[in-house]
Design a protein around this motif. Structure first.
Motif, short mmCIF file in Angstrom:
data_model
loop_
_atom_site.label_atom_id
_atom_site.label_comp_id
_atom_site.label_asym_id
_atom_site.label_seq_id
_atom_site.Cartn_x
_atom_site.Cartn_y
_atom_site.Cartn_z
N ALA A 135 16.18 6.12 4.50
CA ALA A 135 15.59 5.69 3.24
C ALA A 135 14.26 4.97 3.50
N VAL A 136 13.32 5.13 2.57
CA VAL A 136 12.04 4.43 2.62
C VAL A 136 11.86 3.71 1.29
N ALA A 137 11.74 2.39 1.34
CA ALA A 137 11.54 1.58 0.14
C ALA A 137 10.07 1.61 -0.26
N THR A 138 9.81 1.76 -1.55
CA THR A 138 8.45 1.79 -2.08
C THR A 138 8.36 0.82 -3.25
N ARG A 161 10.90 -4.60 3.77
CA ARG A 161 12.13 -3.98 3.31
C ARG A 161 12.50 -2.76 4.15
N ASN A 162 11.54 -2.21 4.87
CA ASN A 162 11.79 -1.04 5.71
C ASN A 162 11.92 -1.46 7.17
N VAL A 178 7.91 -1.75 7.96
CA VAL A 178 6.81 -1.47 7.05
C VAL A 178 7.13 -2.12 5.71
N LYS A 179 6.22 -2.87 5.18
CA LYS A 179 6.42 -3.48 3.87
C LYS A 179 6.36 -2.41 2.79
N ALA A 180 7.20 -2.55 1.77
CA ALA A 180 7.21 -1.58 0.66
C ALA A 180 5.85 -1.51 -0.03
N THR A 181 5.14 -2.64 -0.05
CA THR A 181 3.83 -2.67 -0.72
C THR A 181 2.78 -1.87 0.03
#
Length: 401
Positions: free
Chosen positions: A307-310, A340-341, A391-394
């Motif tokens: 999963a990758v959070a966006t 979140r990632n 990696v930050k979702a932002t």
């Protein structure tokens, strides 16, 4: 391609109608046959004076092991770049436009005129080949004058036109030099002047900067941008270099396996790549997955289950991308990290990438990460090193597939 025979007619110099002399320069940066002044800092806005003006082509070329099927349209004043990996069909498309490769099917119209069966030497087309193909026994002046001479312009007038084109290219003092005495950048400008001297309605450029060293390429790219900005007909550029395409073209058409996979303004393609090839060119990690109800539609689930959070709220098939610079690496799973990632990975390879180190990672997610040489040393990275990537979702960008 072999060096063309310097006897009329010449496909590389292309225009059917005899040209008149170039309009006199009134300021640096003006020129092109009848072209209005356009500042070097930007390109002219393509105009559509008539519905039939410009390029309208459906190029179909079938060979035993390759099939090209693409549609190209362009308005006068527009520069279109064909971009793609080796073997994608870029050069085949350019040769089809020039008449050097026959179409299997489709059509080719230029300013409303059917060119499908028009021989290369009768097409209003100018070509700048990758290796320029200047006649080695002719001076720069006579190379440029060759096209007008092929179309019946008297020798003195053709040489006067050629001198004006060389002056416009900043080569007034090199008219008497033969190609072997010219630098790569000078030879490129002579080839461009030779193509433009016949006032073509379609200008084709085949990897025009590929033969230049890095420093010369930077200077000549800037000069070529100015000359293309002054060109009021259609220009089609073939390149594998994304920087050339981004700087020189108004619109990019990306070809893979003989088909168009994406097209649009350079900035749009750089922001929203749709294939791994394009993502690699513009320096992004790209994944395709599906967004649903998880995390309010802000979670993209890949085919692998990762999963990758966006931050975007989407549903359905989507792409998600982020730059290698957005990735932070740790030797131990970070506690209390704001990102979140978080994925467990392993270093597959390291290479110098500009002034940074690029790490190729495999594991829960395959990705590229950029870090400073100091950070790489502190982490003691080498192939096989286990790491955690965050990696930050932002810092991700998701968009519909």
């Amino acid at each position: 391609m072999t060096t063309p025979d310097p006897t009329p007619p010449a496909a590389a110099d292309g225009a059917k109608r005899p040209p008149g002399p170039p309009a006199p320069d009134t300021a640096a940066g003006t020129g092109g046959a009848g072209a209005k002044h356009v500042p070097a800092v930007g390109r002219a806005t393509p105009t559509h004076p008539h519905a039939t003006d410009g390029l309208d082509a459906h190029l179909i070329v079938t060979r035993p092991a390759f099939h090209l099927d693409i549609t190209l349209t362009a308005a006068p004043g527009e520069v279109v770049a064909l971009l793609g990996p080796n073997g994608a069909g870029k050069t085949t498309a350019l040769r089809a436009l020039a008449g050097l490769t026959p179409l299997t099917a489709g059509h080719l119209r230029l300013d409303g005129e059917e060119l499908d069966r028009t021989p290369p030497e009768s097409r209003p087309v100018g070509v700048v080949f990758q290796d320029y193909l200047l006649f080695p026994h002719l001076t720069a002046l006579d190379n440029v004058a060759f096209g007008p001479r092929c179309h019946g312009v008297p020798k003195a007038e053709a040489r006067a036109q050629a001198a004006a084109w060389l002056d416009r290219m900043g080569l007034a003092d090199h008219g008497g030099a033969k190609p072997r005495r010219l630098s790569g950048g000078q030879a490129q400008r002579v080839a461009l002047a030779r193509a433009l001297a016949t006032r073509p309605r379609l200008l084709l450029l085949d990897e025009p900067l590929a033969a230049l060293d890095a420093r010369t390429r930077l200077d000549v790219r800037s000069q070529l941008r100015r000359h293309l900005a002054e060109f009021e007909a259609v220009a089609v550029l073939v390149t594998h270099d994304p920087l050339d395409a981004m700087v020189l073209a108004d619109r990019l058409i990306v070809i893979e396996h003989g088909s168009i996979v994406q097209q649009g303004a350079p900035a749009d393609i750089a922001r929203r790549p749709r294939t791994d090839y394009i993502a690699h060119l513009v320096g992004l990690n790209l994944y395709r997955g599906r967004a649903g109800t998880e995390a309010g539609g802000r979670l993209v689930r890949l085919d692998t289950g990762t999963a990758v959070a966006t931050t975007e709220h989407l549903t359905g098939d989507v792409f998600v991308a982020f730059p290698p610079s957005a990735v932070t690496l740790f030797r131990e799973r970070p506690a209390g990290a704001s990102a979140r990632n978080v994925w467990r990975c392993e270093v597959a390879g390291l290479e110098i990438h500009g002034d940074r180190i690029r790490a190729d990672l495999t594991g829960e997610l395959s990705l590229a990460a950029d870090l400073t040489t100091v950070a790489a040393a502190e982490l003691d990275l080498h192939p096989g090193t286990p790491v955690w990537a965050t990696v930050k979702a932002t810092q991700t960008h998701a968009y519909p597939a």
